[in-house]
Design an enzyme around this catalytic site. Structure first.
Site, mmCIF file in Angstrom:
data_model
loop_
_atom_site.group_PDB
_atom_site.id
_atom_site.type_symbol
_atom_site.label_atom_id
_atom_site.label_comp_id
_atom_site.label_asym_id
_atom_site.label_seq_id
_atom_site.Cartn_x
_atom_site.Cartn_y
_atom_site.Cartn_z
ATOM 1 N N LEU A 1 4.121 -5.675 14.943
ATOM 2 C CA LEU A 1 3.949 -4.496 15.802
ATOM 3 C C LEU A 1 2.745 -4.608 16.736
ATOM 4 O O LEU A 1 2.491 -3.685 17.521
ATOM 5 C CB LEU A 1 3.830 -3.235 14.938
ATOM 6 C CG LEU A 1 5.037 -2.940 14.028
ATOM 7 C CD1 LEU A 1 4.816 -1.668 13.224
ATOM 8 C CD2 LEU A 1 6.322 -2.827 14.843
ATOM 9 N N GLY B 1 0.793 -1.229 0.000
ATOM 10 C CA GLY B 1 0.000 0.000 0.000
ATOM 11 C C GLY B 1 0.825 1.277 0.000
ATOM 12 O O GLY B 1 1.829 1.403 -0.708
ATOM 13 N N TYR C 1 -11.188 1.619 15.325
ATOM 14 C CA TYR C 1 -10.292 2.157 14.293
ATOM 15 C C TYR C 1 -10.255 3.683 14.386
ATOM 16 O O TYR C 1 -9.178 4.290 14.405
ATOM 17 C CB TYR C 1 -10.772 1.713 12.901
ATOM 18 C CG TYR C 1 -9.906 2.241 11.776
ATOM 19 C CD1 TYR C 1 -8.660 1.676 11.514
ATOM 20 C CD2 TYR C 1 -10.330 3.312 10.979
ATOM 21 C CE1 TYR C 1 -7.851 2.166 10.495
ATOM 22 C CE2 TYR C 1 -9.522 3.802 9.962
ATOM 23 C CZ TYR C 1 -8.293 3.224 9.717
ATOM 24 O OH TYR C 1 -7.489 3.723 8.710
HETATM 25 P P1 NAI Z 1 -1.923 -1.943 3.465
HETATM 26 O O1 NAI Z 1 -2.655 -3.084 4.088
HETATM 27 O O2 NAI Z 1 -1.695 -1.991 1.989
HETATM 28 O O3 NAI Z 1 -0.505 -1.730 4.188
HETATM 29 C C1 NAI Z 1 -0.378 -1.800 5.577
HETATM 30 C C2 NAI Z 1 0.951 -2.475 5.908
HETATM 31 O O4 NAI Z 1 1.036 -2.545 7.333
HETATM 32 C C3 NAI Z 1 1.064 -3.901 5.359
HETATM 33 O O5 NAI Z 1 2.276 -4.083 4.670
HETATM 34 C C4 NAI Z 1 0.986 -4.752 6.606
HETATM 35 O O6 NAI Z 1 1.720 -5.975 6.508
HETATM 36 C C5 NAI Z 1 1.563 -3.820 7.655
HETATM 37 N N1 NAI Z 1 1.120 -4.261 8.978
HETATM 38 C C6 NAI Z 1 -0.150 -4.536 9.377
HETATM 39 N N2 NAI Z 1 -0.143 -5.066 10.594
HETATM 40 C C7 NAI Z 1 1.160 -5.128 10.997
HETATM 41 C C8 NAI Z 1 1.808 -5.602 12.161
HETATM 42 N N3 NAI Z 1 1.130 -6.174 13.158
HETATM 43 N N4 NAI Z 1 3.147 -5.500 12.228
HETATM 44 C C9 NAI Z 1 3.861 -4.963 11.198
HETATM 45 N N5 NAI Z 1 3.305 -4.507 10.065
HETATM 46 C C10 NAI Z 1 1.968 -4.606 9.957
HETATM 47 O O7 NAI Z 1 -2.718 -0.654 3.886
HETATM 48 P P2 NAI Z 1 -2.632 0.905 3.526
HETATM 49 O O8 NAI Z 1 -3.959 1.275 3.042
HETATM 50 O O9 NAI Z 1 -1.438 1.250 2.747
HETATM 51 O O10 NAI Z 1 -2.524 1.478 5.004
HETATM 52 C C11 NAI Z 1 -1.437 2.229 5.492
HETATM 53 C C12 NAI Z 1 -1.951 3.109 6.619
HETATM 54 O O11 NAI Z 1 -2.915 4.011 6.074
HETATM 55 C C13 NAI Z 1 -2.661 2.386 7.755
HETATM 56 O O12 NAI Z 1 -2.264 2.981 8.978
HETATM 57 C C14 NAI Z 1 -4.128 2.670 7.494
HETATM 58 O O13 NAI Z 1 -4.881 2.675 8.685
HETATM 59 C C15 NAI Z 1 -4.051 4.055 6.894
HETATM 60 N N6 NAI Z 1 -5.198 4.461 6.107
HETATM 61 C C16 NAI Z 1 -5.584 3.742 4.995
HETATM 62 C C17 NAI Z 1 -6.672 4.149 4.256
HETATM 63 C C18 NAI Z 1 -7.129 3.415 3.034
HETATM 64 O O14 NAI Z 1 -8.246 3.680 2.563
HETATM 65 N N7 NAI Z 1 -6.348 2.533 2.449
HETATM 66 C C19 NAI Z 1 -7.452 5.342 4.648
HETATM 67 C C20 NAI Z 1 -6.944 6.035 5.792
HETATM 68 C C21 NAI Z 1 -5.861 5.598 6.494
#
Ligand code: NAI
Length: 287
Positions: A42, A12, A157
Site C-alpha cells: 500500500l 496485530g 506519524y
Molecule cells: P502490526 O505491525 O502488527 O500490523 C500492521 C499490518 O500492516 C502488518 O500486517 C503489516 O504487514 C501491514 N502493512 C504495513 N505496511 C504495509 C504496506 N505497505 N502494505 C500493506 N500492508 C502493510 O501493527 P498494529 O499495531 O496492529 O497496527 C495496526 C494499526 O494500528 C496501524 O495503523 C498503526 O499505526 C495503528 N496503531 C497502533 C498502535 C500500537 O501501539 N500498536 C497504537 C496506535 C495506532
C-alpha cells in the site's frame, strides 16, 4: 453473514479483527504484504490501485464493512515521512473511497479506520503537512517534514493520524457516506502490544520514550480487546455512530488534554457554525 475487507490482516490488531470476523461466520478479504487473500504494497500507487480492484472483484461488488488497519509506526530513514504518509493516509483514504460504492450496496455498512491517540498527544505537528495530506499532496507533506530534524518520523506519524482522523470526520457526515447508509468512524488506540510496538520497544531510546509516556491505567493495551471494540464498531450497534474518533488509550489523551474538548464554539467561529446549519437546511430542501 457478511463480507468484510480488512487491511493489515496479517498481524496485530488487523489479524485479531479478521480472526473474530471469521469466527463469527463472515467472509474476510484480507489485504497485506503477506499471508492475505490480496497481496499488495500500500506504499505504492500501483499497490493501492491493485488492492482496491482485487477486493472489489473478490467481493462481487458488495461489502458489508471494512477495517482499514494496515499501517506503520514512526519509521527511521531518509524517506520515512513519505512512506508513512503513503501507507497510513493514502492507504486508508484511497481504498475507502474505491470501496464506497460496494459498501453502499449493503445499505448498512460500517467502516472503521485505525487512527491513533498520537493525533492528540504529540505536540507541534506541522499544520502545513496535515493540510497537504488532506489535499492528497504527499510530496508537499514530505517536504515539510524535512524541516523537523530528528523528530520527523514521530511528527510524520502523528500528522498521518491527524489527517486520516480529519478525513474520517469530514467524509463520514456527507451524502456520499452517511447519506448512503455507510457509517465511517475511527478508533484511536494508545500503545497496544502488537508486533509494531514490540519493534519500537526493541530500540532502547524508543523504549525509554514509550515507557515514559503517561498512561493513567498503566501498562500497554491488549490487541484482542482493541479488536473487540472494532467488532462493536462494525456491528449494527454502531448504526448511530458517525464520524466519531473512539479513544481506547488507557487515559493518556484525557490526562494530557483534559480541557481541550468538549469546548463551546468561540464567538469568532459562530458565522462558520451557522453556515453549516444553513447548508444542512438547503440540502434537506433539495431532497
Ligand atoms: P502490526 O505491525 O502488527 O500490523 C500492521 C499490518 O500492516 C502488518 O500486517 C503489516 O504487514 C501491514 N502493512 C504495513 N505496511 C504495509 C504496506 N505497505 N502494505 C500493506 N500492508 C502493510 O501493527 P498494529 O499495531 O496492529 O497496527 C495496526 C494499526 O494500528 C496501524 O495503523 C498503526 O499505526 C495503528 N496503531 C497502533 C498502535 C500500537 O501501539 N500498536 C497504537 C496506535 C495506532
Amino acid at each position: 453473514m457478511g463480507t468484510y475487507a480488512v487491511t493489515g490482516s496479517a498481524s496485530g490488531m488487523g489479524a485479531q479483527v479478521a480472526a473474530k470476523l471469521r469466527a463469527a461466520g463472515h467472509t474476510v478479504i484480507g489485504v497485506d504484504l503477506r499471508d492475505a487473500e490480496v497481496l499488495a504494497d500500500l506504499s505504492t500507487p500501483a499497490g493501492r490501485d491493485g488492492a482496491a480492484a482485487q477486493v472489489l472483484a473478490l467481493c462481487d461488488g458488495r461489502l458489508d464493512g471494512a477495517l482499514l488497519g494496515a499501517g506503520v509506526g514512526p519509521l527511521p530513514g531518509a524517506d520515512s515521512a513519505r512512506r508513512i504518509f503513503a501507507i497510513n493516509y493514502l492507504g486508508v483514504v484511497e481504498l475507502a473511497q474505491a470501496w464506497r460504492p460496494a459498501l453502499a450496496v449493503s445499505g448498512r455498512a460500517k467502516v472503521v479506520v485505525i487512527a491513533s491517540n498520537s493525533a492528540t498527544t504529540v505536540p507541534v505537528v506541522p499544520g502545513a503537512a496535515i493540510r497537504a495530506l488532506l489535499r492528497g499532496d504527499v510530496d508537499r507533506a514530505a517536504r515539510v517534514m524535512k524541516w523537523c530534524g530528528p523528530a520527523a518520523p514521530s511528527l510524520a506519524y502523528a500528522a498521518s493520524k491527524i489527517a486520516v482522523s480529519r478525513w474520517v470526520r469530514r467524509s463520514a457526515v456527507t451524502a456520499e457516506w452517511a447519506g448512503r447508509g455507510i457509517r465511517l468512524n475511527a478508533i484511536a488506540p494508545g500503545a497496544i502490544l502488537t508486533p509494531l510496538l514490540e519493534k519500537q520497544l526493541a530500540t532502547p531510546s524508543e523504549a525509554r520514550a514509550i515507557r515514559a509516556f503517561p498512561v493513567p491505567v498503566g501498562d500497554f493495551g491488549d490487541p484482542g480487546q482493541l479488536a473487540d471494540w472494532m467488532m462493536f464498531m462494525l456491528s449494527d450497534a454502531a448504526d448511530f455512530v458517525c464520524g466519531s474518533i473512539v479513544f481506547v488509550d488507557g487515559g493518556s489523551d484525557a490526562y494530557l488534554r483534559a480541557n481541550a474538548w468538549p469546548k463551546a464554539v468561540p464567538a469568532w467561529g459562530v458565522p462558520a457554525y451557522l453556515w453549516r446549519f444553513a447548508k444542512h437546511r438547503l440540502a434537506q430542501r433539495a431532497v
